[in-house]
Design a protein around this motif. Structure first.
Motif, PDB file in Angstrom:
ATOM      1  N   PRO A 157       0.743  -0.908   0.468  1.00  0.00           N
ATOM      2  CA  PRO A 157       0.204   0.347  -0.389  1.00  0.00           C
ATOM      3  C   PRO A 157       1.118   1.432   0.166  1.00  0.00           C
ATOM      4  N   VAL A 158       2.664   1.289   0.225  1.00  0.00           N
ATOM      5  CA  VAL A 158       3.095   1.932  -0.052  1.00  0.00           C
ATOM      6  C   VAL A 158       3.996   2.017  -0.510  1.00  0.00           C
ATOM      7  N   ASP A 159       5.072   2.559  -1.051  1.00  0.00           N
ATOM      8  CA  ASP A 159       6.492   2.563  -1.273  1.00  0.00           C
ATOM      9  C   ASP A 159       7.631   2.501  -0.459  1.00  0.00           C
ATOM     10  N   LEU A 160       7.961   2.088   0.397  1.00  0.00           N
ATOM     11  CA  LEU A 160       8.496   2.159   1.798  1.00  0.00           C
ATOM     12  C   LEU A 160      10.694   1.968   0.804  1.00  0.00           C
ATOM     13  N   TYR A 161      10.431   1.474  -0.455  1.00  0.00           N
ATOM     14  CA  TYR A 161      11.717   0.774  -1.285  1.00  0.00           C
ATOM     15  C   TYR A 161      12.813   1.638  -0.782  1.00  0.00           C
ATOM     16  N   ASP A 162      14.340   1.942  -0.306  1.00  0.00           N
ATOM     17  CA  ASP A 162      15.586   2.752  -0.084  1.00  0.00           C
ATOM     18  C   ASP A 162      16.466   1.456  -0.456  1.00  0.00           C
ATOM     19  N   CYS A 163      16.863   1.373  -2.214  1.00  0.00           N
ATOM     20  CA  CYS A 163      18.095   0.956  -1.910  1.00  0.00           C
ATOM     21  C   CYS A 163      19.493   1.213  -1.263  1.00  0.00           C
ATOM     22  N   ARG A 164      19.136   2.301  -0.557  1.00  0.00           N
ATOM     23  CA  ARG A 164      20.078   2.006  -0.045  1.00  0.00           C
ATOM     24  C   ARG A 164      19.946   1.343   1.645  1.00  0.00           C
ATOM     25  N   THR A 165      19.448   0.439   1.935  1.00  0.00           N
ATOM     26  CA  THR A 165      18.542  -0.371   2.828  1.00  0.00           C
ATOM     27  C   THR A 165      18.103  -1.533   3.061  1.00  0.00           C
ATOM     28  N   ARG A 166      18.788  -1.856   1.586  1.00  0.00           N
ATOM     29  CA  ARG A 166      18.819  -3.433   0.817  1.00  0.00           C
ATOM     30  C   ARG A 166      19.827  -3.805   1.381  1.00  0.00           C
ATOM     31  N   GLY A 167      20.394  -5.001   1.442  1.00  0.00           N
ATOM     32  CA  GLY A 167      21.296  -6.199   1.310  1.00  0.00           C
ATOM     33  C   GLY A 167      22.933  -6.034   0.481  1.00  0.00           C
ATOM     34  N   TRP A 168      22.337  -6.174  -1.172  1.00  0.00           N
ATOM     35  CA  TRP A 168      22.689  -6.243  -1.915  1.00  0.00           C
ATOM     36  C   TRP A 168      23.931  -4.506  -1.415  1.00  0.00           C
ATOM     37  N   TYR A 169      23.264  -3.782  -0.827  1.00  0.00           N
ATOM     38  CA  TYR A 169      24.061  -2.320  -1.574  1.00  0.00           C
ATOM     39  C   TYR A 169      24.586  -1.795  -0.078  1.00  0.00           C
ATOM     40  N   ILE A 170      24.231  -2.511   0.785  1.00  0.00           N
ATOM     41  CA  ILE A 170      25.345  -2.198   2.966  1.00  0.00           C
ATOM     42  C   ILE A 170      25.938  -3.430   2.437  1.00  0.00           C
ATOM     43  N   GLU A 171      26.199  -4.552   2.419  1.00  0.00           N
ATOM     44  CA  GLU A 171      27.376  -5.422   1.775  1.00  0.00           C
ATOM     45  C   GLU A 171      28.662  -4.728   0.631  1.00  0.00           C
ATOM     46  N   ALA A 172      27.904  -4.279   0.214  1.00  0.00           N
ATOM     47  CA  ALA A 172      28.859  -3.882  -0.771  1.00  0.00           C
ATOM     48  C   ALA A 172      30.080  -2.864  -0.927  1.00  0.00           C
ATOM     49  N   ALA A 173      28.528  -2.027   0.338  1.00  0.00           N
ATOM     50  CA  ALA A 173      29.308  -0.691   0.479  1.00  0.00           C
ATOM     51  C   ALA A 173      29.875  -0.365   1.755  1.00  0.00           C
ATOM     52  N   THR A 174      30.377  -1.868   2.239  1.00  0.00           N
ATOM     53  CA  THR A 174      30.708  -1.548   3.511  1.00  0.00           C
ATOM     54  C   THR A 174      31.611  -3.115   4.166  1.00  0.00           C
ATOM     55  N   SER A 175      31.904  -3.046   4.500  1.00  0.00           N
ATOM     56  CA  SER A 175      32.719  -4.977   4.567  1.00  0.00           C
ATOM     57  C   SER A 175      31.882  -5.132   6.057  1.00  0.00           C
ATOM     58  N   ALA A 176      31.920  -6.286   6.463  1.00  0.00           N
ATOM     59  CA  ALA A 176      31.071  -7.072   7.425  1.00  0.00           C
ATOM     60  C   ALA A 176      31.773  -6.298   8.591  1.00  0.00           C
ATOM     61  N   LYS A 177      30.747  -6.487   9.937  1.00  0.00           N
ATOM     62  CA  LYS A 177      31.016  -5.190  10.512  1.00  0.00           C
ATOM     63  C   LYS A 177      30.293  -5.931  12.216  1.00  0.00           C
ATOM     64  N   ASP A 178      31.113  -5.152  13.677  1.00  0.00           N
ATOM     65  CA  ASP A 178      30.615  -5.783  14.405  1.00  0.00           C
ATOM     66  C   ASP A 178      30.233  -4.700  15.287  1.00  0.00           C
ATOM     67  N   VAL A 179      28.431  -4.762  16.067  1.00  0.00           N
ATOM     68  CA  VAL A 179      28.183  -2.860  16.246  1.00  0.00           C
ATOM     69  C   VAL A 179      27.684  -3.663  17.165  1.00  0.00           C
ATOM     70  N   VAL A 180      27.674  -1.650  18.036  1.00  0.00           N
ATOM     71  CA  VAL A 180      27.929  -1.775  19.664  1.00  0.00           C
ATOM     72  C   VAL A 180      26.712  -0.908  19.955  1.00  0.00           C
ATOM     73  N   ILE A 181      25.777  -1.207  20.195  1.00  0.00           N
ATOM     74  CA  ILE A 181      24.381   0.084  20.133  1.00  0.00           C
ATOM     75  C   ILE A 181      23.990   0.284  21.404  1.00  0.00           C
ATOM     76  N   LEU A 182      24.594   1.553  21.936  1.00  0.00           N
ATOM     77  CA  LEU A 182      24.469   2.351  23.281  1.00  0.00           C
ATOM     78  C   LEU A 182      23.732   3.609  23.345  1.00  0.00           C
ATOM     79  N   VAL A 183      22.496   3.026  23.907  1.00  0.00           N
ATOM     80  CA  VAL A 183      20.962   3.961  24.107  1.00  0.00           C
ATOM     81  C   VAL A 183      21.107   3.941  25.247  1.00  0.00           C
ATOM     82  N   ASP A 184      21.236   6.153  25.535  1.00  0.00           N
ATOM     83  CA  ASP A 184      21.050   6.893  26.690  1.00  0.00           C
ATOM     84  C   ASP A 184      18.940   6.244  26.661  1.00  0.00           C
TER      85      ASP A 184
END
Length: 1288
Positions: free
Chosen positions: A269-296
């Motif tokens: 019902p709505v266009d949510l598509y943004d290629c920059r959030t797709r796996g093929w874009y993110i994985e090609a743009a950045t190598s694999a990563k460990d991420v720790v998110i700190l939320v206040d």
């Protein structure tokens, strides 16, 4: 209180006991136990009773107490009669089947025509298939590199151009020719193309998709759209060189995506598509990563700040993939893991784990004062542990700090953990400042800049997603600065443009539709809706729907993997910025890969699958990604150990040592073989079996994938070889086209015999027409057998210097070489070029020759009187044969039934045209290994009996030559269930031996025909056909299991979906939380639209460099939308029907389920020729704890079949015992994500490419961006929305 009456015959008298004194009774028959109970009547029935004198009631009860079964002996059922019944029925069915299928004639023809049985080498097959897949994938990579080269060269030549306006093909604004063209749209010729899933496309152009939150009028965005238009010629030439190419695209770092071929973009019902959030874009743009998110989550993070922080974390999680690892810590006075069981570790960012993290984020409350020292220390220590233990992604590492203020610089922490080996820093730190009114931004910005990160200020929900994506550009800097390395990235399996977050939304829409239907039904007929029958029907329907783990339309979800590579800004003067221009990619549909794993090479019950470096399957016959037409929550992270089930008596998720060793070898891309005992399910998880399998595996070179081939033991190691050479046959005067006369034949619709590369230029109505076309061509002069695929092109020519205008770097730059066509010549593929599977094609002709007279022989060969009589007695409607080469023939019979009265299921070909993939084919081959001279009989599951219900019987034909055995075909027939029922009653109602006093016609005897998995073929009540016998006679079924007649096979389903209640009952009026989500949705939409209009119309004069990245937007719905508040109470007028009309809202969750299925013990049947045991009754001679019944039931195998005859003595008071084959959830007393983490963490192989630092990165000064200006009107909108929330 209830009186139990054990004589079932009394039921026929239909007595009714009413108004006996103060008690009111009525008869109730319990179908599962065969007993009659006298139970109290409902109060409303009392008014309809009539008086019965007390004396009459007393006499009636005395009559009941005098019946057998309450203490008196009775005549037992004669075992010899049961044996004779089974023998007679079995031999009649065997005789009928042999006649209508011409089994013996077909075997004789194959033997006379010198068909051979040769070895099937699994080791050779897996190597050959891996080579085919590798060469196909090399073609895609070669095309991709041409796109990348062209994009980098074109961007250099146009980087100085100022573009304020440019007309382009916007995918959302094009209209097919002939339709009304709205204002602002453009008309384009679009033609449905079968190669692109019959989507209307235009192969002369590409179209541009611009996300909802991106302003395409920005100069930088418009310039990129303009220069990327030059990629159209590359796209088109790639498609001409390789017609098997699927979608090609370039995703820009500005957010737009140029896609070829051109198409109209529709996403409801709505266009949510943004290629920059797709796996093929993110994985090609950045190598694999460990991420720790700190939320206040301190006391200051309340209200809108809390919501922005949650959305920022969710947006970060959406950018992670299976190769990334993550954990979230919330901190105030104390620092804690968001999920307690994720303590001191990083978890793989699978869809399931990300979903678990998102769900837990909704439950937190703010409190106390933030302790940054503890939080930062915990994060750095965890990442340091991962580096030292070589755990996690083992490449990039990052800390994402989400807060509304940083009170200090914390240099001592950075000095200890991150600045020891300057200029290299192992951890990047990204900061997200939350809130409009912030006291100080310098400290939080410095923290990010000092740790090679990036700072972002977030003051509205609308800008969150766009701002979060900035970290991708920063992590891509080392690759951009290195320039020469363009890592090739392959994604896990995924569903085209479908957003995984849509799963929850689609499920909510399903529940809303169900709620609407319930309300409408209630208003239409309240009495019917309130009736017990209607409520039971609805409950049963929902139960079947929610527990069917195999349903779902996979066609609308195009599963694929994508290959992509980054595109860099290669200007020398761009060093201080290190821009990532975007990512180039192309799709590889899973169906295209499966074409290179042809089933005919693997044989019946053999299969191949592909495993990723994470151990997840890319393709597997048991991969079930869809549930009720909705993608499962974690469909793309199914481990190979979850679909290859070992035959061990272990608990859920306990892997055997053999399975662990096998998995390790596969993910490490070794080459080898292993033999394992397995169990598997089929027929919609209603049946299960055990089989020994031989696995062969090898790496698909230059990819992270490993190919595995699985062949069944014994017959899987051999294959039938017989070919019909066309030229020789034509020279001998044979008319090969005559093998395919008439319309009573089909070939497998998914197998490739011969095919044009450009199938859109040569369209056929069916696979049969395509085959005849190539068969005609094959007889003409000049015919040759081309390669099955295009030859792999040289990737690049070395030694060529870079072309002028490419930045003048002087580095070696290669020029792409076009691929070869089918004839081995370099250049574009001719429109009439084709490819064939020569061996399959000629083998099909051989089978067609062998089976040419299938129908002819049946009509001309004079049958014996007994054969003709049996065919008519059993109501045979069709006979058929299916061969190992995919050919299916059938012959319809009008005999025995009136065509006007017999409304059979439809033409056989419309349901059964896939030969070796048909269930009856696979079961017949397995049955042959148990009892060679037998048919497999099956009936549809749980269908209400109709006169046209058909039983399917199938029998495998094996050739025995050179001390090898292999299946060549399966023959079978379909006949009316009603005819078998009549014949069954006729046989079992007569005494077959002297001194027989009781038969199946006796009122106190129940007789059943069961198949080898415990399903009812025939019973006294035809409504029970297709049901599991344990649901009808649970005690008898359990005793057969205890005696070893049936063996239990426990199946674990690790792809199941369960439905967790969210504590909210649906109501006609939205709840408080529902209103909140509606308002949040409205707020996101109105802000993004307002920004779009504002910038487009009046802000050209304030344009600055920070707008090079388009303005933020928001998804059209909240990812975690389920209510967490108490459900609203319905009004008083609804209270009476609340429990029946309102549904409980649920949310689909990944879970494990288990089910006990059953299979007839093969040891019960003696090998053919062993006369000493042949025909021995499988009788129940144990004296069970049932009074006066030494044999409550008898069992006898039905000769030459997969059936057994079960005769139950209903005079025996058989206890009630409940059994079911409905899967149940495995309870772990914790979430599935936690249980998997507590168990053995399965190893994975890290990707070979890791580019995470570059010495020149320290020269880059850009490390932050503030929030963007918003028009004052937005304040009024926000105020209005908060007023609406306050007035709820």
């Amino acid at each position: 209180m209830a009186l139990v009456w054990g004589w079932r015959g009394f039921e026929a008298a239909r007595y009714r006991l009413d108004c006996a004194g103060s008690a009111v009774w009525h008869r109730h028959w319990a179908p599962l136990s065969g007993l009659v109970h006298l139970v109290p009547m409902e109060e409303e029935e009392t008014r309809r009773c009539w008086p019965v004198p007390r004396m009459h009631l007393l006499l009636l009860l005395l009559l009941v107490s005098a019946q057998p079964g309450n203490g008196e002996a009775h005549d037992p059922i004669n075992p010899q009669s049961v044996q004779q019944w089974a023998k007679t029925l079995g031999m009649e069915l065997w005789t009928c089947g042999k006649y209508v299928t011409r089994r013996d004639d077909l075997l004789e023809r194959y033997n006379k025509q010198h068909a051979n049985v040769i070895e099937r080498s699994g080791s050779n097959i897996v190597l050959e298939m891996a080579k085919e897949v590798k060469e196909m994938m090399d073609l895609k990579i070669s095309a991709l590199k041409r796109i990348m080269d062209a994009a980098e060269a074109t961007a250099i030549s146009s980087h100085e151009e100022l573009v304020l306006e440019h007309e382009y093909w916007n995918a959302k604004l094009i209209v097919p020719q002939g339709e009304e063209v709205p204002e602002g749209s453009r008309e384009m010729v679009l033609t449905p193309n079968s190669h692109f899933y019959n989507i209307p496309v235009n192969t002369s152009f590409s179209t541009v998709h611009v996300p909802t939150n991106v302003f395409d009028g920005a100069p930088d965005v418009m310039r990129a759209i303009k220069w990327s238009e030059n990629l159209d010629s590359i796209f088109s030439n790639n498609y001409k060189f390789d017609p098997s190419l699927s979608w090609q695209y370039f995703g820009s770092s500005f957010g737009f995506m140029r896609q070829y071929p051109a198409l109209q973009w529709k996403q409801e019902p709505v266009d949510l598509y943004d290629c920059r959030t797709r796996g093929w874009y993110i994985e090609a743009a950045t190598s694999a990563k460990d991420v720790v998110i700190l939320v206040d989550f301190s006391g200051s993070m309340t209200g809108m700040r809390k919501e922005i922080a949650r959305h920022a974390v969710n947006s970060i999680l959406d950018t992670l993939s299976n190769n990334d690892f993550v954990n979230i810590f919330t901190f105030s006075e104390e620092t804690q893991e968001l999920i307690p069981c994720f303590r001191d570790t990083l978890v793989q960012a699978t869809l399931a784990n990300v979903r678990e993290l998102k769900g837990s984020l909704e439950e937190l409350e703010t409190k106390d004062i933030a302790n940054f020292t503890t939080a930062l220390t915990r994060a750095f220590e965890l990442l340091q542990w991962a580096r030292e233990e070589r755990y996690g992604a083992m490449c990039n590492q990052a800390i994402m700090l989400v807060t509304d203020e940083v009170p200090a610089l914390y240099e001592e922490i950075f000095q200890e953990y991150n600045w020891k080996e300057l200029p290299n820093m192992p951890v990047r730190l990204f900061t997200y400042l939350i809130g409009r009114e912030v006291p100080d931004v310098e400290r939080i910005k410095w923290v990010a800049c000092a740790n090679q990160g990036y700072y972002v200020h977030l003051s509205t929900l609308a800008e969150v997603r766009e701002s979060v994506l900035n970290y991708v550009q920063v992590m891509a800097r080392p690759m951009v600065l290195r320039r020469t390395d363009h890592p090739v990235t392959w994604t896990p399996v995924y569903a085209d443009v479908t957003d995984p977050k849509m799963t929850d939304w689609l499920w909510e829409m399903k529940e809303c539709a169900e709620q609407k239907e319930r309300f409408e039904s209630y208003r239409k007929n309240k009495e019917k809706f309130d009736s017990k029958e209607e409520q039971d029907r609805r409950y049963a329907k929902k139960l079947r729907r929610t527990q069917d783990q195999t349903s779902g339309d996979l066609i609308k979800y195009q599963l694929m993997t994508s290959v992509s590579m980054p595109v860099f800004d290669t200007r020398d003067n761009a060093t201080r910025v290190a821009n990532l221009l975007g990512v180039a990619g192309t799709d590889v549909p899973i169906q295209d890969i499966l074409k290179l794993l042809p089933p005919h090479m693997l044989g019946v019950n053999g299969y191949a699958f592909i495993v990723t470096n994470n151990g997840f399957v890319l393709t597997h016959p048991d991969l079930r990604p869809v549930f009720q037409d909705i993608l499962k929550p974690s469909y793309n992270s199914v481990d190979m150990s979850e679909v290859e089930l070992m035959d061990t008596e272990t608990e859920a998720r306990e892997l055997s040592d053999a399975m662990k060793a096998f998995r390790d070898a596969v993910i490490n891309q070794s080459t080898g073989t292993v033999t394992l005992d397995t169990r598997y399910h089929f027929d919609g998880m209603r049946r299960a079996s055990r089989i020994r399998r031989h696995y062969y595996y090898t790496a698909i070179a230059t990819t992270p994938f490993t190919l595995v081939v699985s062949l069944p033991d014994k017959y899987g190691a051999s294959k039938v070889h017989g070919v019909e050479e066309i030229r020789r046959s034509v020279a001998e005067g044979q008319h090969i086209m005559s093998y395919f006369k008439g319309k009573d034949w089909r070939v497998h619709p998914d197998w490739i015999y011969c095919k044009y590369h450009y199938d859109t230029e040569h369209e056929f109505d069916s696979a049969e027409h395509e085959l005849l076309h190539f068969l005609d061509r094959a007889q003409r002069p000049g015919w040759h057998w081309p390669l099955r695929k295009l030859s792999t092109p040289p990737e690049r020519q070395s030694g060529e210097r870079e072309q002028p205008g490419r930045g003048g770097s002087g580095r070696a730059r290669s020029r792409p070489t076009p691929p070869s066509n089918a004839n081995g010549k370099t250049g574009k593929v001719d429109k009439d070029s084709y490819y064939c599977d020569r061996n399959l094609f000629l083998s099909l002709l051989f089978d067609a020759k062998m089976t040419e007279g299938f129908s002819k022989n049946l009509s001309e060969s004079p049958p014996t009187d007994s054969e003709k009589g049996l065919k008519e007695q059993f109501g045979v409607t069709v006979s058929f044969i299916a061969t190992h080469t995919g050919l299916t023939r059938w012959h319809d019979f009008p005999l025995g039934v009136d065509p006007d009265d017999a409304n059979v299921e439809g033409q056989f070909s419309s349901h059964h045209n896939k030969a070796t993939d048909e269930l009856w084919y696979r079961r017949a081959v397995e049955q042959h290994m148990v009892q060679p001279d037998s048919f497999v009989y099956s009936v549809p599951h749980e269908v209400s009996h109709q006169n046209d219900t058909l039983i399917t019987a199938s029998h495998a034909l094996f050739l025995n030559k050179n001390e090898r055995r292999a299946p060549v075909a399966v023959v079978g027939f379909q006949f009316l269930q009603s005819a078998l029922f009549n014949r069954f009653q006729n046989i079992t109602s007569k005494c077959a031996v002297p001194n027989c006093k009781r038969t199946c016609a006796s009122q106190n005897v129940s007789c059943y025909l069961l198949d080898n998995h415990g399903y009812v073929i025939i019973s006294d009540n035809l409504q029970e056909s297709g049901h599991f016998f344990g649901e009808i006679q649970g005690y008898v079924m359990q005793k057969m299991i205890d005696e070893g007649i049936y063996q239990r096979i426990r199946i674990f389903d690790y792809q199941a979906v369960c439905f967790k209640g969210d504590g909210v009952t649906s109501d006609a009026t939205p709840s408080r939380m529902q209103k909140h989500h509606i308002l949040s949705w409205f707020f996101d939409w109105i802000v993004s639209k307002f920004l779009f209009l504002y910038v487009q119309t009046s802000l050209q004069d304030i344009w600055h460099s920070s707008w090079a990245y388009p303005s933020g937007g928001e998804e059209a719905y909240e990812e975690n939308y389920e209510d967490t508040t108490e459900s609203g109470k319905p009004g008083d007028r609804h209270k009476r029907t609340e429990g029946k009309v309102l549904i409980n809202r649920t949310r689909p969750q990944t879970c494990d389920q288990q089910v006990d299925l059953y299979q007839l013990n093969t040891r019960l049947r003696s090998p053919r020729g062993s006369s000493d045991k042949k025909g021995k009754p499988i009788t129940n001679n144990q004296k069970y704890e049932i009074k006066y019944c030494t044999r409550p039931f008898l069992i006898e195998p039905v000769e030459t079949s997969n059936m057994i005859l079960v005769v139950v003595d209903s005079l025996c008071e058989i206890p009630f015992h409940e059994m079911t084959v409905i899967p149940n959830e495995v309870s772990y007393n914790e979430s599935l994500a936690c249980h998997r983490l507590r168990g053995n963490i399965l190893p994975r192989k890290t990707l070979g490419t890791c580019i995470n630092h570059h010495p020149k990165e320290k020269e880059i000064e850009l490390c932050g961006r503030a929030n963007r200006p918003i028009h004052a009107w937005s304040g009024l909108i926000v105020a209005l929305l908060f007023w609406l929330l306050a007035t709820e």
